[in-house]
Each structure stands twice: as structure tokens, then as C-alpha cells.
Enzyme design. Structure first.
Site, PDB file in Angstrom:
ATOM      1  N   GLY A 231       0.829  -1.206   0.000  1.00  0.00           N
ATOM      2  CA  GLY A 231       0.000   0.000   0.000  1.00  0.00           C
ATOM      3  C   GLY A 231       0.862   1.254   0.000  1.00  0.00           C
ATOM      4  CD  GLU A 269     -15.904   6.733   2.275  1.00  0.00           C
ATOM      5  OE1 GLU A 269     -16.419   6.676   3.409  1.00  0.00           O
ATOM      6  OE2 GLU A 269     -16.390   7.396   1.354  1.00  0.00           O
ATOM      7  CB  CYS A 303     -17.626   0.971   7.824  1.00  0.00           C
ATOM      8  SG  CYS A 303     -18.597   1.011   6.328  1.00  0.00           S
TER       9      CYS A 303
HETATM   10  P1  NAD Z   1      -7.147  -1.941   7.872  1.00  0.00           P
HETATM   11  O1  NAD Z   1      -6.964  -0.503   8.166  1.00  0.00           O
HETATM   12  O2  NAD Z   1      -6.422  -2.918   8.703  1.00  0.00           O
HETATM   13  O3  NAD Z   1      -6.704  -2.236   6.342  1.00  0.00           O
HETATM   14  C1  NAD Z   1      -7.355  -1.630   5.260  1.00  0.00           C
HETATM   15  C2  NAD Z   1      -6.426  -1.586   4.064  1.00  0.00           C
HETATM   16  O4  NAD Z   1      -5.371  -0.660   4.314  1.00  0.00           O
HETATM   17  C3  NAD Z   1      -5.737  -2.918   3.756  1.00  0.00           C
HETATM   18  O5  NAD Z   1      -5.707  -3.103   2.356  1.00  0.00           O
HETATM   19  C4  NAD Z   1      -4.336  -2.718   4.310  1.00  0.00           C
HETATM   20  O6  NAD Z   1      -3.347  -3.510   3.692  1.00  0.00           O
HETATM   21  C5  NAD Z   1      -4.122  -1.241   4.007  1.00  0.00           C
HETATM   22  N1  NAD Z   1      -3.120  -0.556   4.832  1.00  0.00           N
HETATM   23  C6  NAD Z   1      -2.937  -0.673   6.169  1.00  0.00           C
HETATM   24  N2  NAD Z   1      -1.949   0.164   6.569  1.00  0.00           N
HETATM   25  C7  NAD Z   1      -1.519   0.829   5.478  1.00  0.00           C
HETATM   26  C8  NAD Z   1      -0.506   1.814   5.247  1.00  0.00           C
HETATM   27  N3  NAD Z   1       0.250   2.269   6.241  1.00  0.00           N
HETATM   28  N4  NAD Z   1      -0.331   2.272   3.992  1.00  0.00           N
HETATM   29  C9  NAD Z   1      -1.097   1.815   2.975  1.00  0.00           C
HETATM   30  N5  NAD Z   1      -2.056   0.868   3.120  1.00  0.00           N
HETATM   31  C10 NAD Z   1      -2.257   0.373   4.364  1.00  0.00           C
HETATM   32  O7  NAD Z   1      -8.725  -2.216   7.914  1.00  0.00           O
HETATM   33  P2  NAD Z   1      -9.513  -3.604   7.815  1.00  0.00           P
HETATM   34  O8  NAD Z   1      -9.344  -4.356   9.091  1.00  0.00           O
HETATM   35  O9  NAD Z   1      -9.224  -4.305   6.525  1.00  0.00           O
HETATM   36  O10 NAD Z   1     -11.034  -3.076   7.695  1.00  0.00           O
HETATM   37  C11 NAD Z   1     -11.810  -2.719   8.780  1.00  0.00           C
HETATM   38  C12 NAD Z   1     -11.883  -1.212   8.936  1.00  0.00           C
HETATM   39  O11 NAD Z   1     -12.305  -0.586   7.735  1.00  0.00           O
HETATM   40  C13 NAD Z   1     -12.906  -0.788   9.978  1.00  0.00           C
HETATM   41  O12 NAD Z   1     -12.370   0.243  10.754  1.00  0.00           O
HETATM   42  C14 NAD Z   1     -14.076  -0.291   9.143  1.00  0.00           C
HETATM   43  O13 NAD Z   1     -14.919   0.594   9.823  1.00  0.00           O
HETATM   44  C15 NAD Z   1     -13.363   0.339   8.011  1.00  0.00           C
HETATM   45  N6  NAD Z   1     -14.227   0.485   6.841  1.00  0.00           N
HETATM   46  C16 NAD Z   1     -14.722   1.726   6.553  1.00  0.00           C
HETATM   47  C17 NAD Z   1     -15.595   1.886   5.483  1.00  0.00           C
HETATM   48  C18 NAD Z   1     -16.181   3.241   5.153  1.00  0.00           C
HETATM   49  O14 NAD Z   1     -16.704   3.377   4.068  1.00  0.00           O
HETATM   50  N7  NAD Z   1     -16.107   4.221   6.023  1.00  0.00           N
HETATM   51  C19 NAD Z   1     -15.952   0.787   4.689  1.00  0.00           C
HETATM   52  C20 NAD Z   1     -15.413  -0.468   5.011  1.00  0.00           C
HETATM   53  C21 NAD Z   1     -14.557  -0.596   6.085  1.00  0.00           C
END
Ligand code: NAD
Length: 517
Positions: A231, A269, A303
Site C-alpha cells: 500500500g 473512508e 463500517c
Molecule cells: P485496515 O486498516 O487494517 O486495512 C485496510 C487496508 O489498508 C488494507 O488493504 C491494508 O493492507 C491497508 N493498509 C494498512 N496500513 C496501510 C498503510 N500504512 N499504507 C497503505 N495501506 C495500508 O482495515 P480492515 O481491518 O481491513 O477493515 C476494517 C476497517 O475498515 C474498519 O475500521 C471499518 O470501519 C473500516 N471500513 C470503513 C468503510 C467506510 O466506508 N467508512 C468501509 C469499510 C470498512
């Protein structure tokens, strides 16, 4: 990639989605990639290894970006309605593959098969929306202060849009972004969650076939795989003017800083901490259905999941007892079995977080109403199945202030006017979704007023989850402020240009400035 799964019709579904060989670290058409480490995809449904996907190396990433840059030169000048035609074909293919893709979503992520199908339906809906939009990417015209001049503004494509998505909506969030970005003339590079990489591969296969059939460059849709390190390739890359990131608040803070450091744009998001206010005028039956679906649907991993129920003291016990009754009827088990309401959490880390949250709630003075538990034995071998829990709590508890991605519902009591409930509802750092259950017009309008809910989504007599694609989707405060999907969310995927045209033989300057030679 190796596939080990034999049951639930998963193998047939994977075949229909052309998930067969190791070739998944790259943009379609660049087949020689696959040097990176292997990512294992385990199903939370039965703990089986579904397959392995190659993580994208830095060198592969550079080649993929080169293909995206080249594709953009073709795609940006194609008329928007023609780009819409490609998105139309994509939507048609999704209709055809709705069942296998919905099944893969359910099996790899753990949501119910019905919700898996619903997620693919969201992809289809956003395609339909984007196709129509491709004929109405409109700007404004303004009257110039100078005679014989005309001013207008138009929108042009941005370039390469980077998409980082979370595990819980492993296909729909990509489609929300990409269908709009494509009709806007952007090309996309997507890093799906490392917890659901096969969903990414399946989507990439579908769009790649369509691009190939239409003799369009493969780089219009690029896929990279891996964890946060992959990422970061995108967040630090100046060639990506917009990074759309969906995930935790922790991730969003890091991504926002990395993208801002190079003055790029980010669309965030992030997490929610969503509440339903239940007033004395609420329809209790509707409230219970909305609250239970909101709290236990997708095992509390949306979410927009309902995390807090803010109930007026006069009906508190009635609502509490009705919820306890409803929770006795919840069936937990294999999400591919349509008789079950609740499937597993994504992995054992999530189970640990659920257990810790329940302990913390107790240590802060919370009173258990429906006891949680980790389930074991026949049907629960993956170790990821938990019982939805209800805890009586206070809004100021540290644990209530956080988003725990699990089926835990906190009951909070309010007294007096609806303003007191709104203050509790707004008294958290997140601002995604909110709802009020009431038949009282005055209360509903106060909740929706400027002094009401501070969330991006505010519903009346509907729960907090299950948004439609026609409206802009997203939230305020630590949820990140981004908007995706419907309404005018498309504008973030484009750059705005103001044009002034002089059709006279004079060259008057604005503000009446004189400059004669
Ligand atoms: P996460 O933050 O662990 O990971 C999400 C994505 O971010 C993954 O693809 C991960 O590899 C990437 N990532 C993590 N750190 C990064 C960095 N430093 N640089 C670049 N990319 C990075 O989240 P998760 O556990 O997969 O999902 C759950 C979370 O997502 C919950 O908090 C949920 O509320 C949120 N969510 C929000 C929405 C919305 O529309 N607001 C929708 C779906 C999920």
C-alpha cells in the site's frame, strides 16, 4: 496459486471466476510477474487454505505503473459515453457471475451468502449509475465581467487513481471507486485487503477479459497484492494524484499524512461508531429488527454496524427485553447455509479483539445483558465464530468510544429531550452513520437539523447499515470526510478547470486593470 477447497461449491465458483494459476501479482496481460512472497488466503468459514496469491514486488509495481501511465494516454481521450459502454459491459458480466462471486465473497470474508450476493449487487448498481453519469459529467458556465468573453468550468480526468480497500467489503468498495473513476477517464490501481486477495483476483479477471475483448490497454485496471508495505508504494508515489483508502482510522491517519506530504489528494473512508437513538415514540418492533440486523449483520464487521443503542429511560426495559428475546433466536454458523444469521469473524486476531473488548467493558463497569462467547466444536473449527453480545454501558467508557469490529452492542440510557440523546450520539470521535427511531416529526427533524447528528449518514426509522449507492457515502470527523458512490461524488475523481474565452479583438484585463503598450 493452489486451491484446496472441495466443498460448498467453492471450487466450481472459483472455476467460473477463472481463478486457476499463479498469476496474481500483476496487471492483467503482464504474465511474467510472481516473484514476491506468497500470501495465504484462509477461509474463516472452515479454516481451509483457499489459495495463495503472489505479493507484488517493487520492481513489478514499477512495470504495472508504467502500463497504467500508458493506458491513461488512450483512456483519457476516449469519449466518456464510450468509457461508460465498457462499464456497462462490466456490469453485465457481474450480473452473469453474481452467484460465484457472491459465494467467493462469503467464503473468503465470512459474511452470509445473501450479503455476498448483496455486495455484488452493489457493484452492479454502481455500474448502472456510472453508465448514466458518463453522459452527464457537467460543468458550469458563468458570465464574464469583460465584454465579449465567456467563462466556463469543465472537469478532466485526474490520471492514475490508487485504491486501497478493507477486508469487509472486498469487492464493492473497489467497484464504487473504479466504476466512477473509469467513466471520469482515470485508470485505476487497486490493492485489495491482504485478508481477501482472491476476491481481488476474481474482479481483475472479469474486467481484464472485457478490456481485452474491446482491444483496450490492460493498464486501465491494475491489481497489486500485499499488505501495508505494498500500500505504501502507492501512498508515496507522486504519479498517483488521488489515493482512495478504506479501512481503520489508524490506517487512514498514516495514509493521509503520506499522501499530503507529496500534496496528493486522499479520499478516506474510515471507521465508524454508529448509534441508533430510540425515543419514547419509536415503533419497538421496527427498532428491534433494525438494531439486531445492524449489530449482528456481517458479524458486526460493517463500517456502518450498529454499536450503540441510545434508549429513552421510559422504554429502556421494554427495548432491552425485546432485544434479549431476539438474540436468543440468532443462528450462528456457516454463512453459506442460508438458515444462519451470523457467520464468523475474519480471523483469530479479530476474535481476540472481541474478547478483549468484552473484558474491558466489564472492567469499566459494563453489565452484561447477553453474554458473549467464542464457539467451538462441530461447524466452528475455524475458531472464528463468536456469540453476539449486549452490554449495558456508558458513552464515556473508553471501550465504547472505540470501534470494535465484532458483534458487540452497547445499551446507553438517556432521559429528557431528544437533544440529550443527540449529544450522546455525537459524543464520539467517529462520524459515519446514525439513526433515530421515532414517529415524532419534531424529534426526527431536530435529529436531522444543523444542531442534530454530526454524521455523514443520518437515517429516520431505518438502521445505521445498508446504504444505497444513489447517495454519497462517507462520514465526518475521524471517519475521514471522504464521499464515494452516488450524488456528485464523481467530482473527486476529476480535476476542475476554469476556462475564459475572448471572442473580441480587444484584450481587456480583469478588475479594470490598464496595461497599454
Ligand atoms: P485496515 O486498516 O487494517 O486495512 C485496510 C487496508 O489498508 C488494507 O488493504 C491494508 O493492507 C491497508 N493498509 C494498512 N496500513 C496501510 C498503510 N500504512 N499504507 C497503505 N495501506 C495500508 O482495515 P480492515 O481491518 O481491513 O477493515 C476494517 C476497517 O475498515 C474498519 O475500521 C471499518 O470501519 C473500516 N471500513 C470503513 C468503510 C467506510 O466506508 N467508512 C468501509 C469499510 C470498512
Amino acid at each position: 496459486m493452489s486451491i484446496t477447497v472441495q466443498s460448498f461449491g467453492i471450487k466450481e465458483a472459483l472455476n467460473k471466476l477463472h481463478i486457476k494459476e499463479i498469476n496474481h501479482g500483476s496487471a492483467y496481460g503482464i504474465n511474467s510477474f510472481g516473484e514476491g512472497e506468497l500470501l495465504n488466503s484462509y477461509s474463516p468459514v472452515d479454516g481451509e487454505l483457499i489459495g495463495k496469491v503472489t505479493a507484488t514486488t517493487k520492481e513489478e509495481y514499477q512495470k504495472i505503473m508504467a502500463s497504467a501511465e500508458e493506458a491513461f494516454t488512450t483512456w483519457r481521450i476516449m469519449p466518456a459515453p464510450q468509457r461508460g459502454e465498457i462499464v456497462r459491459q462490466f456490469g453485465e458480466k457481474l450480473r452473469e457471475l453474481k452467484e460465484p462471486l457472491g459465494k467467493l465473497v462469503s467464503y473468503e470474508m465470512g459474511k452470509s451468502y445473501q450479503e455476498g450476493l448483496g455486495e455484488v449487487q452493489e457493484m452492479i448498481d454502481i455500474c448502472d449509475f456510472a453508465v448514466g453519469l458518463s453522459r452527464q459529467l457537467h460543468g458550469l458556465t458563468m458570465h464574464s465581467e469583460r465584454p465579449g468573453h465567456r467563462m466556463y468550468e469543465q472537469y478532466h480526468p485526474l490520471g492514475i487513481v490508487g485504491i486501497i480497500s478493507a477486508f469487509n467489503f472486498p469487492v464493492a468498495v473497489w467497484a464504487w471507486n473504479t466504476a466512477l473513476a473509469w467513466i471520469c477517464g482515470d485508470v485505476c490501481i487497486w490493492k485489495p485487503s491482504e485478508k481477501a486477495p482472491l476476491c481481488g483476483v476474481a474482479c481483475q479477471n472479469i474486467i481484464a477479459e472485457i478490456l481485452e475483448k474491446n482491444n483496450l490497454p490492460a493498464g486501465i485496471s491494475c491489481l497489486i497484492n500485499g499488505d501495508y508495505k505494498v500500500g505504501e508504494f502507492m501512498t508515496s508515489d507522486k504519479r498517483i494524484p488521488l489515493v482512495s483508502a478504506t479501512g481503520s482510522i489508524r490506517m487512514g491517519k498514516i495514509v493521509a499524512q503520506a499522501v499530503a506530504a507529496r500534496l496528493g489528494k486522499s479520499l478516506l473512508e474510515l471507521g465508524g461508531n454508529n448509534a441508533i437513538i430510540v425515543t419514547p415514540d419509536a415503533d419497538i418492533k421496527m427498532t428491534v429488527i433494525g438494531a439486531v440486523f445492524g449489530a449482528v449483520g456481517t458479524a458486526g464487521q460493517r463500517c456502518t454496524s450498529t454499536r450503540r443503542l441510545i434508549i429513552h429511560e421510559s422504554i429502556y426495559d421494554t427495548v432491552k427485553n425485546a432485544l434479549v428475546d431476539a438474540y436468543q433466536q440468532i443462528r450462528i454458523g456457516n454463512p453459506l447455509d442460508e438458515n444462519n444469521h451470523v457467520g464468523p469473524l475474519i480471523d483469530k486476531d479479530a476474535v481476540n479483539m472481541y474478547q478483549k473488548a468484552l473484558e474491558k467493558a466489564k472492567s469499566e463497569g459494563g453489565k452484561t445483558v447477553v453474554e458473549g462467547a467464542v464457539l467451538s466444536g462441530e461447524g466452528y473449527q475455524s475458531g472464528c465464530y463468536v456469540k453476539p453480545a449486549i452490554v449495558e454501558a456508558k458513552n464515556e467508557f473508553e471501550i465504547v468510544q472505540e470501534e470494535t469490529f465484532a458483534p458487540i452492542l452497547y445499551l446507553l440510557k438517556y432521559s429528557g429531550e431528544v437533544e440529550n440523546a443527540i449529544a450522546i450520539q455525537n459524543g464520539v470521535a467517529q462520524g459515519l452513520s446514525s439513526a433515530i427511531m421515532t414517529n415524532n416529526l419534531r424529534e426526527a427533524e431536530r435529529f436531522l437539523s444543523a444542531a442534530g447528528s454530526d454524521c455523514g449518514i443520518a437515517n429516520v426509522n431505518i438502521g445505521t447499515s445498508g446504504a444505497e449507492i444513489g447517495g454519497a457515502f462517507g462520514g465526518e470527523k475521524e471517519t475521514g470526510g471522504g464521499r464515494e458512490s452516488g450524488s456528485d461524488a464523481w467530482k473527486i475523481y476529476m480535476r476542475r478547470q476554469t476556462n475564459t474565452i475572448n471572442y473580441t479583438t480587444e484584450l481587456p484585463l480583469a478588475q479594470g486593470i490598464k496595461f497599454d503598450l
